[in-house]
Design an enzyme around this catalytic site. Structure first.
Site, PDB file in Angstrom:
ATOM      1  N   HIS A 160       0.812  -1.215   0.000  1.00  0.00           N
ATOM      2  CA  HIS A 160       0.000   0.000   0.000  1.00  0.00           C
ATOM      3  C   HIS A 160       0.846   1.267   0.000  1.00  0.00           C
ATOM      4  O   HIS A 160       1.900   1.338   0.628  1.00  0.00           O
ATOM      5  CB  HIS A 160      -1.025   0.001   1.137  1.00  0.00           C
ATOM      6  CG  HIS A 160      -0.454  -0.048   2.517  1.00  0.00           C
ATOM      7  ND1 HIS A 160      -0.078   1.087   3.190  1.00  0.00           N
ATOM      8  CD2 HIS A 160      -0.207  -1.080   3.356  1.00  0.00           C
ATOM      9  CE1 HIS A 160       0.362   0.747   4.403  1.00  0.00           C
ATOM     10  NE2 HIS A 160       0.303  -0.559   4.529  1.00  0.00           N
ATOM     11  N   ASP A 172       6.371   0.255   6.521  1.00  0.00           N
ATOM     12  CA  ASP A 172       4.908   0.141   6.378  1.00  0.00           C
ATOM     13  C   ASP A 172       4.400   1.291   5.510  1.00  0.00           C
ATOM     14  O   ASP A 172       4.025   2.315   6.050  1.00  0.00           O
ATOM     15  CB  ASP A 172       4.271   0.151   7.770  1.00  0.00           C
ATOM     16  CG  ASP A 172       2.759  -0.030   7.721  1.00  0.00           C
ATOM     17  OD1 ASP A 172       2.233  -0.449   6.680  1.00  0.00           O
ATOM     18  OD2 ASP A 172       2.105   0.270   8.731  1.00  0.00           O
ATOM     19  N   GLU A 206      -4.774   2.029   2.702  1.00  0.00           N
ATOM     20  CA  GLU A 206      -4.920   0.827   3.512  1.00  0.00           C
ATOM     21  C   GLU A 206      -5.166   1.221   4.957  1.00  0.00           C
ATOM     22  O   GLU A 206      -5.967   0.592   5.658  1.00  0.00           O
ATOM     23  CB  GLU A 206      -3.653  -0.043   3.407  1.00  0.00           C
ATOM     24  CG  GLU A 206      -3.749  -1.386   4.155  1.00  0.00           C
ATOM     25  CD  GLU A 206      -3.203  -1.369   5.584  1.00  0.00           C
ATOM     26  OE1 GLU A 206      -3.410  -2.337   6.309  1.00  0.00           O
ATOM     27  OE2 GLU A 206      -2.580  -0.364   5.991  1.00  0.00           O
ATOM     28  N   GLU A 207      -4.455   2.251   5.399  1.00  0.00           N
ATOM     29  CA  GLU A 207      -4.398   2.567   6.827  1.00  0.00           C
ATOM     30  C   GLU A 207      -5.736   3.032   7.391  1.00  0.00           C
ATOM     31  O   GLU A 207      -5.996   2.899   8.575  1.00  0.00           O
ATOM     32  CB  GLU A 207      -3.336   3.646   7.094  1.00  0.00           C
ATOM     33  CG  GLU A 207      -1.905   3.220   6.774  1.00  0.00           C
ATOM     34  CD  GLU A 207      -1.367   2.142   7.711  1.00  0.00           C
ATOM     35  OE1 GLU A 207      -2.080   1.700   8.609  1.00  0.00           O
ATOM     36  OE2 GLU A 207      -0.214   1.728   7.499  1.00  0.00           O
ATOM     37  N   ASP A 234       3.183  -6.662   3.183  1.00  0.00           N
ATOM     38  CA  ASP A 234       2.846  -5.567   4.101  1.00  0.00           C
ATOM     39  C   ASP A 234       3.281  -5.906   5.522  1.00  0.00           C
ATOM     40  O   ASP A 234       2.538  -5.733   6.478  1.00  0.00           O
ATOM     41  CB  ASP A 234       1.335  -5.267   4.042  1.00  0.00           C
ATOM     42  CG  ASP A 234       0.971  -4.045   4.891  1.00  0.00           C
ATOM     43  OD1 ASP A 234       1.869  -3.236   5.200  1.00  0.00           O
ATOM     44  OD2 ASP A 234      -0.220  -3.909   5.255  1.00  0.00           O
ATOM     45  N   HIS A 305       4.172   2.647  12.399  1.00  0.00           N
ATOM     46  CA  HIS A 305       3.330   3.818  12.689  1.00  0.00           C
ATOM     47  C   HIS A 305       4.021   4.852  13.585  1.00  0.00           C
ATOM     48  O   HIS A 305       3.347   5.562  14.335  1.00  0.00           O
ATOM     49  CB  HIS A 305       2.013   3.386  13.352  1.00  0.00           C
ATOM     50  CG  HIS A 305       1.122   2.596  12.452  1.00  0.00           C
ATOM     51  ND1 HIS A 305      -0.169   2.291  12.776  1.00  0.00           N
ATOM     52  CD2 HIS A 305       1.316   2.066  11.220  1.00  0.00           C
ATOM     53  CE1 HIS A 305      -0.710   1.586  11.787  1.00  0.00           C
ATOM     54  NE2 HIS A 305       0.175   1.435  10.838  1.00  0.00           N
TER      55      HIS A 305
END
Lengths: 338, 338
Positions: A160, A172, A206-207, A234, A305
Site C-alpha cells: 500500500h 509500512d 490501507e491505513e 505488508d 506507525h
C-alpha cells in the site's frame, strides 16, 4: 482535538478494554483515561502481540467516553525502547461522544505512570490541535507486464502507498511497494517472458479503511478480471522467512513442493494463512487465492506507525532478499500454476 | 606502520589473491597494491560470502610484498553501505617483507577506484602509526552452576571476550557473552536445578589466535574434565534461526526431534555443522561434541570488525530471543542427554 486552550483533568489508569469494563461512571467522569498496557511481547510472532494489544487503541476512546471520560491516552503499541509515539486508526462508536485520544511514547508512558503512582490525584494538561479533513479523490497505481500465453490471467503483487506520516512509512509499506515493483522489474531485466500477466498494484488508503483494496476488488468483479493469485507484502523489509497461502489445499501442497527451490536461510516454509489487508476484499469478492510474504517480525513494531519508520531503518540486503524471494515465488506460480 | 613521514606511491589495482597472482615484479615494485573486490554478496549466507572474500585481507600483504609492493590497501570486507573501515587479522608470511596494510571503508574505496580509473598514474600518500605491542597475560572468565546429579559432567556455553576495538564489539562478540551468561541466569531465575554442571565460558583472544580456546582445551585435558557438549554463540545478536551440531549422528537425530519444542519463527532447524572458533580446540583435543547458535546472518557483516559494531546496533528483542533459544537448548540437553 481538545478545546483550543486544552483541558486539565485527573488521570485514571487502566490496562486494557477489560480494565475499563470494570470501571463505573463515578470513577471516570471528567477524567482522562490512561491505557497503560505493555506490548504483549510474550508472543514470538510480534503480529500476534500487536493483535492482542491493539483493541484499546481502536475502541478505547469510545469505551472511556461512554463512562464520562474527557480524553484518553494510551501507551504506544510498539516494541521499541524509545520515546516515539505510535499512531494508528481509532474507531469512534456511535454510542459515545468523540473525545480526544493520543498515544505516548514508551518512555513518556513510564514517566506518567511513575508520577501517578506517587500522586494519584495529579492533574494532566492536554492540548491537541489535530483535525479530520474532508475526503479527497485518490488512486491505486498499477503497472503490468502482459502475459505471452494467457494475457487475461493475472498474477498480482502489491503493497500500500499510504502511510502514517509521522515517519516515512518505510517498512509500512514502502518496503512492500519496492518488493512488488522490483520483483517484476527483476524478472523483466532477466528477459523473462511471463505466461500470465504480472501486475504490480500500489493500493491507496490501507491505513484508514482499505479503500484502495475495496475499489480494486469492485473493479475486478465489474471488469470480469481473472486473477490466478494476489500476493501482498505488508510486513516490512526484513529478512524473508515464509510465505502464507489461502486457497485450495492442493495448491498449498503444490507450493510446499517448491520449497526445494529456496536455498537454506531464505524461505523456511510455505504455510496456510491469510493474504494481506489490501487483497482481502478481492479474495472475499471472487474467491481469488491470496498469499503474503512473511519477513522476520521481531523489529517491525519498533518502527510501525512511528517517527522511527524511516528510510535508513530498512536494511538494503534484507530488502533485496525479500524482493528475490518474491520474484522466485511469482516465477514458480507463473511457470507451474496453482 | 609506514615510515614516520608516510610514503607516496602509485597504485596498482587488483581484485583478489588470484588477481595479484597474475602480476609480475615489473608491475608492482615500489607501488601500493589496492585489493578492490566487492563482498561476495551472492551467497545467501553472508558467512560464506565472508569466507570467499577474506583471504586477501589475511594473505594479501605478503603476496604483494613478495612482488615488491611497498604497502597494500583493501576494500573493507563488509556489506554496509557506509564508510567504516573493517579491521581483522592479517598474517605476514616469512617469505616477504612486512609492509603496511590498511582497509578502506566502502565509500572511500569507491572514490579511490574512480580516481584511479580517470588517472591510473595518480599517486597516493599513506601514513600509518600503528604498532604491535608485546603480549601480556590475560584470562578466560568462567562461571558455573553445579550439577545436582552429575556434577562432573559439564555443559559449556560461551563466546569470546575480546573484540577489535574500532567499535564496542557488540555483535562480535558481546552478544555471545550475554547469550551465554543470561541463558544460565534465566534457568537459575526459574529455580531450575540442572542435572549436569552448566558452565558459561568467556574466552579471551579469539580474534588474534584463539589463545583462550586453546588454553581451555589444554586445561580440560590436563584436568580430565568431561564435557557433555560445548556450545558457542559467535555470530551476532540477531533473530535466532538454527542450531548447528557436530557429534554423533544419533545425537543429531535426537536433537532434531526436539524441534517440536521450538515454536514457529524461533528455531527452524538443527543441522550438522561445526561448533565455533573458541570450542574448536576442545573438540579437536578430546572429541567433545560441539554446537553453535545460528542467528540470522544478513546484517552481521554491516557491523563485523567495524566502528558500527556498537551497543545500539543490537536489538533487545532479537538478543533476548537468542538467549531464550539457547536456554531451551541447554535445558533439553541437560534433561535428555545426547
Amino acid at each position: 482535538a481538545t478545546p483550543k486552550d486544552g483541558l486539565t483533568a485527573e488521570v485514571v489508569v487502566v490496562k486494557s478494554l477489560d480494565g475499563i469494563a470494570t470501571r463505573s461512571p463515578d470513577d471516570v467522569t471528567g477524567k482522562i483515561v490512561f491505557y497503560d498496557e505493555p506490548f504483549a511481547s510474550e508472543h514470538v510472532n510480534t503480529f500476534r502481540g500487536y493483535g492482542a494489544s491493539v483493541q484499546k487503541r481502536i475502541y478505547g476512546a469510545s469505551r472511556a467516553a461512554k463512562l464520562g471520560a474527557v480524553a484518553v491516552l494510551i501507551r504506544s503499541i510498539g516494541t521499541g525502547d524509545d520515546d516515539h509515539p505510535h499512531t494508528g486508526s481509532l474507531r469512534y462508536t456511535e454510542d459515545a461522544p468523540q473525545i480526544p485520544a493520543a498515544a505516548l511514547g514508551a518512555h513518556s508512558a513510564d514517566k506518567l505512570a511513575q508520577i501517578l503512582e506517587k500522586n494519584p490525584k495529579a492533574k494532566l494538561f492536554l492540548k491537541m490541535n489535530c483535525q479530520t479533513l474532508p475526503d479527497v479523490l485518490s488512486y491505486n497505481v498499477i503497472g503490468e507486464i502482459k502475459g505471452s500465453e494467457n494475457p487475461d490471467d493475472i498474477i498480482a503483487v502489491g503493497g500500500h502507498l499510504d502511510a502514517w506520516d509521522t515517519g516515512h512509512g518505510a517498512h509500512d509499506d514502502g518496503a512492500g511497494i519496492m518488493h512488488s515493483i522490483v520483483a517484476l522489474q527483476s524478472l523483466q531485466t532477466l528477459g523473462y517472458q511471463p505466461k500470465n500477466t504480472l501486475r504490480a498494484v500500489m493500493f491507496i488508503n490501507e491505513e484508514n479503511g482499505l479503500r484502495g483494496g475495496k475499489k480494486y476488488a469492485e473493479l475486478a468483479v465489474e471488469n470480469k478480471e481473472k486473477h490466478v493469485i494476489a500476493i501482498e507484502s505488508d510486513a516490512g523489509g526484513f529478512t524473508p522467512r515464509a510465505f502464507r497461502f489461502k486457497g485450495a489445499d492442493s495448491s498449498l501442497a503444490k507450493m510446499q513442493d517448491w520449497m526445494q527451490y529456496f536455498p537454506d536461510n531464505t524461505i523456511d516454509a510455505i504455510r496456510a494463512g491469510g493474504g494481506g489487508p489490501d487483497i482481502g476484499p478481492l479474495n472475499k469478492a471472487d474467491g481469488t487465492p491470496v498469499a503474503a510474504i512473511i519477513p522476520d517480525a521481531q523489529r517491525y513494531f519498533d518502527f510501525h506507525h512511528s517517527p522511527a519508520d524511516v528510510f535508513s531503518a530498512v536494511n538494503k540486503r534484507e530488502l533485496e532478499l525479500g524482493t528475490a524471494s518474491l520474484a522466485s515465488f511469482i516465477y514458480l506460480i507463473d511457470q507451474e500454476g496453482l
